[in-house]
Structure formats: C-alpha cells, structure tokens
Write an enzyme that holds these catalytic residues in place. Structure first.
Site, mmCIF file in Angstrom:
data_model
loop_
_atom_site.group_PDB
_atom_site.id
_atom_site.type_symbol
_atom_site.label_atom_id
_atom_site.label_comp_id
_atom_site.label_asym_id
_atom_site.label_seq_id
_atom_site.Cartn_x
_atom_site.Cartn_y
_atom_site.Cartn_z
ATOM 1 N N CYS A 44 2.402 3.300 0.382
ATOM 2 C CA CYS A 44 2.578 3.434 -1.056
ATOM 3 C C CYS A 44 1.580 2.520 -1.735
ATOM 4 C CB CYS A 44 3.998 3.036 -1.478
ATOM 5 S SG CYS A 44 5.302 4.096 -0.822
ATOM 6 N N GLY A 84 -0.660 7.176 -1.243
ATOM 7 C CA GLY A 84 0.550 7.971 -1.388
ATOM 8 C C GLY A 84 0.284 9.195 -2.227
ATOM 9 N N ASN A 97 6.012 -1.334 -2.430
ATOM 10 C CA ASN A 97 5.347 -0.826 -1.232
ATOM 11 C C ASN A 97 5.833 -1.640 -0.048
ATOM 12 O OD1 ASN A 97 3.554 0.181 0.732
ATOM 13 N ND2 ASN A 97 2.000 -1.338 0.206
ATOM 14 N N GLY A 98 6.392 -0.978 0.944
ATOM 15 C CA GLY A 98 6.873 -1.677 2.131
ATOM 16 C C GLY A 98 8.147 -1.047 2.647
ATOM 17 N N TYR A 125 -7.482 2.109 8.861
ATOM 18 C CA TYR A 125 -7.286 3.435 8.276
ATOM 19 C C TYR A 125 -6.835 3.438 6.823
ATOM 20 C CZ TYR A 125 -5.121 7.997 7.424
ATOM 21 O OH TYR A 125 -4.768 9.200 6.870
#
Length: 485
Positions: free
Chosen positions: A23, A52, A126-127, A266
């Site tokens: 995210c 995302g 995010n997480g 990535y």
C-alpha cells in the site's frame, strides 16, 4: 534465530505470479496555498500507484469538517469526477491499497474516518499487524463495534480508547500493544501525524514544499509536487505537524531495525531513495554482482520488464555483453485484468508480455528477473522466447529464492504455493525450462544496500523474521488493554 511460522498465519489468494503490491500512504499539511492539499494528495498518490492498484482514497479537513472520497480502482478512476469536491482544506491524507488484511471491497478502502471523544480521526496505513485478530476479539468483548475487517480500524479504536490523555499519548499507548509493521498517517482537524513502526519494516519519508510538510511511503511522491526530500522517518518515531511547525517524538526505540529488503528488489519505484539508498543504484548493483558471480557466454542481456531493468543494465555493463529488449510489455493490461475462462488464463502472460522476435532469434540470451514466486510466469516466458527463436535462455534472478511467506504487509503465497520452498534451484530450472538458473545470494543482496540507515528483514528468503509471531500472540492474549494507558 529461525522463527518457524505457524500454518494459521499463512494466507493465500489467487493472484498473478508476482509479489503483489503493498500500500502507499501520503499526507500533507498546508501553511500556504502553493497547492490545494487534495490536489497534492492526488498527485502524490498517482506517484505511489505502483504500491497499490486495488483502491484509492483521500480525506481532507478545513479545521471544521472532514470530507473524503474513496473507491475501488486506480486513482484516475476513483477521482475522475470527484476531486473538486475535496478542495478547500488545509490538511489531506491519502491511500492506495492492495489488500493484505481485510477483504477486497469498497468499505475496506482507506483512509478510515472515525468519530471519537476528540472529534474526527482519519487514518491511512501501510503494513500488517500480526496480532490484529486477537486485539479485535479483545475489544469486541469490551463492547467495541467494528465496521470493517481492516487492522487499521484496530489501531484507530485503540487510539480512541486511550485518547483521554491526549493524542500523542494515545498513539504511544497503541504502539505498545500492536505487533507488526505500519507506516501510519493520521489526520485530526488541526494536525497531521505520521508514525513508523519501531522496526521500520515499512518505509516512510518526510518532505517539504516551502513551509508545507509532506510525509509519504516513498520519496518519488515528493517529486510529483516539486517538494524536496528532507529525511526518512525513523523507526519508532512520531511526527506531528500543525500550525506551529513540526515536532518529532521517539515513542519507541529498537536495538534492531528490519526494513523489508524487497523494497529494493521489487516494490519501490527506481527513482526513490529509501533509508539513504537509491533504489535504482541498488538494483543496478544487483546485476553487477550477478555478473561477477555467474559469468555466462551469451549474445545479449535482457530483462523481464520493468523492475528488473536496472539489474539487467548492471549485468550488461559488468559483463560487456550488449543489452537489448527481449520482451515488450503491454502497459494497458493491469493486475486486475479479468480472465473469464481457462483458455484466456493460459494466454494471460502473452497479453502482458510479447517476445521481440527480431532481437532474440538465434541468440543466446541472459534474462534477468527480480524474483520467481510460483514459477508459472517464468515457465511461460522461457517457452515464449524459445518459440521466438532463442537458442539458449539463461535465467538470472536478482534476489535469493523466495522460500517463506511474508507476514508484514506483502501478500505472498503460503509455503506450498512457493516454488522455492519445495524445490531446489536445479528442480526449478527444469520446471521453468531454462538452460541455466542462478539466484543472487542473500549476502550479495545485502551488499547492494550497504550504508543504509537500518538493518533488513530477509524473512521471505531465509525464514528469519524480526518478530517472534508465536510469542507476540501469547503476549497479546495476556495483556490487559485497560492497563496500557
């Protein structure tokens, strides 16, 4: 210490043969009107779209009320006819989502806005919290009502629970209870707050545009609004921005940090810097080290676009073998492409990638990719290149084999879906049909990020997780939430 994961933590849902996105979060506090906050958030989220592509949302406040809009899809789709309705505030937070916790549906899109004793609280996260289920059950027993399946709502309700001593103390209390990864953006009517988990598993950066402060998952979001990168948010740090400026509080300190090293392999955009390291340079260095470790007699070096492109460039420069495109990418096919039949699913790779026949025919090809997850895409790519006339296909991977799932915000498959978990490198080579297959070692990977202001989590490569999940759940079961304040 090797921490063996329990099967109850493993989750898998059908997806492409890649490591799915995480995210992205963005927040801005405006002291002047260089930009409208909603417009700035929109541009920032657009820059973070790679993190995302499932849903997007923005919440803004003018100090009196909170307006928000969120929905399923890309930023361009979600805000096409709605951005003007968000204009006029002085604080905004935004979120782009790929679900790791919580179902893929509209009500789970973020930011999350709740009412509590201090007014309105908006959160974007995010997480992934590994103890969110246990915490949710405990709070439900105390009478808390949840509207979503997000672990973000767990954090929001904990902050609300502890809020009688003030927001900063409430956030600190929440951080004592939750276990896992979080880059968290919080908006009140008059403050922007950013929080990074004590291990720094997820990235978070601080920027500035004149007298306006911005916080985002990656520094590339600052470039989108002509802001300057100031520094990375420290693990365990709480940053509070209001009309009086910025203040920093170190809520928790950790002897060990554990930034996800896959950010460099990535996830992150190549034009971002994370914890002092250029993502592009680290990927290029991965290719250099692959060339040093695995010299191959070949005619050209190429990549599986796009995250492996810098590594292929590094390999070509180090080896002296020319670089050329072997695969063309259809940029209009996203990860949400609908595959209604088995026949179309089989052709899914060809809809995204196509071999450059004139470049590869009769050539001995070195193909660089960032990872192999299930192996199905790699097998189809090798087959595609051979049908295009490649004499040899040598596959090199700019990371170690992925052998374990992630529990900290990346939706990796479970052990039995990971080709690297149950097969040797030689067995994987035979499965995908390459002439040779080589992976970058963990040691060489970590050398590409030497000098970073943190240590790294390599759990998906070696099973060494930064948090003992069994112990974390046991501690959560034993904790009395009312005693944390």
């Amino acid at each position: 210490m090797l921490l063996a994961p329990n099967a109850q933590y493993e989750r898998w849902k059908p997806a492409d043969d890649i490591m799915p996105e995480e995210c992205g979060v963005f927040g801005i506090f405006m002291n002047d009107r260089h930009y409208d906050p909603a417009e700035a958030a929109y541009l920032g989220l657009y820059a973070l779209q790679h993190r995302g592509q499932e849903s997007a949302g923005i919440a803004v406040t003018d100090g009196k009320c909170v307006k928000q809009h969120k929905g399923m899809g890309l930023c361009s789709e979600v805000f096409k006819d709605n951005l003007d309705k968000l204009l006029g505030g002085h604080i905004a937070i935004g979120h782009v989502r790929y679900s790791t916790t919580g179902e893929s549906k509209g009500e789970n899109a973020q930011p999350l806005v709740i009412s509590y004793r201090g007014g309105k609280l908006s959160l974007a996260h995010n997480g992934n919290l590994i103890n969110s289920t246990t915490l949710r059950e405990k709070m439900e027993e105390e009478g808390t009502v949840f509207q979503t399946s997000l672990d973000t709502e767990v954090m929001a309700n904990l902050i609300a629970k502890y809020s009688k001593r003030g927001l900063l103390n409430a956030i600190s209390a929440m951080m004592k209870v939750v276990k896992g990864s979080y880059a968290l953006m919080i908006m009140t009517q008059d403050e922007l707050v950013a929080v990074r988990d004590p291990l720094g598993i997820r990235p978070l950066a601080l920027g500035k545009l004149d007298d306006n402060y911005i916080v985002a998952s990656e520094s590339c979001a600052f470039d989108a609004i002509d802001a300057e990168f100031v520094r990375d948010v420290r693990p365990g740090e709480i940053i509070v921005v209001n009309k009086d400026g910025l203040k920093s509080y170190q809520a928790q300190s950790s002897m060990e940090t554990a930034l996800c090293v896959f950010e460099y392999v990535y996830f992150a955009r190549p034009d971002s810097d994370i914890d002092g390291i250029s993502v592009y340079r680290s990927r290029e260095n991965m290719g250099t080290r692959l060339a040093q470790a695995f010299p191959i007699d070949a005619d050209l070096v190429s990549d599986v676009p796009d995250s492996a492109t810098p590594a292929a460039s590094g390999y070509a420069a180090e080896s002296g073998i020319p670089y050329a495109k072997a695969l063309s990418k259809n940029r209009y096919v996203g990860r949400t492409f609908i595959q209604p039949s088995q026949a179309l699913r089989e052709r899914g790779v060809k809809l995204k990638l196509n071999a450059m026949k004139r470049n590869v025919h009769g050539k001995r090809l070195i193909l660089i990719d960032d990872s192999i997850v299930r192996g199905t895409t790699s097998r189809k790519i090798v087959e595609m290149l051979r049908l295009a006339g490649a004499r040899e296909v040598h596959m090199l991977i700019s990371s170690p084999p992925v052998i374990c799932p992630c529990f900290f915000g990346i939706d990796t498959p479970s052990h039995d879906q990971l080709i690297g978990s149950k097969n040797s490198v030689e067995e994987i080579r035979r499965i995908i049909g390459a002439d040779t297959l080589h992976y970058l070692s963990i040691g060489d990977l970590l050398k590409t990020v030497e000098g970073a202001g943190c240590n790294f989590c390599t759990g998906c490569f070696d099973g060494h997780y930064p948090i003992d999940m069994k112990r974390a759940l046991e501690e959560t079961e034993a904790v009395e939430l009312s005693g944390i304040e």
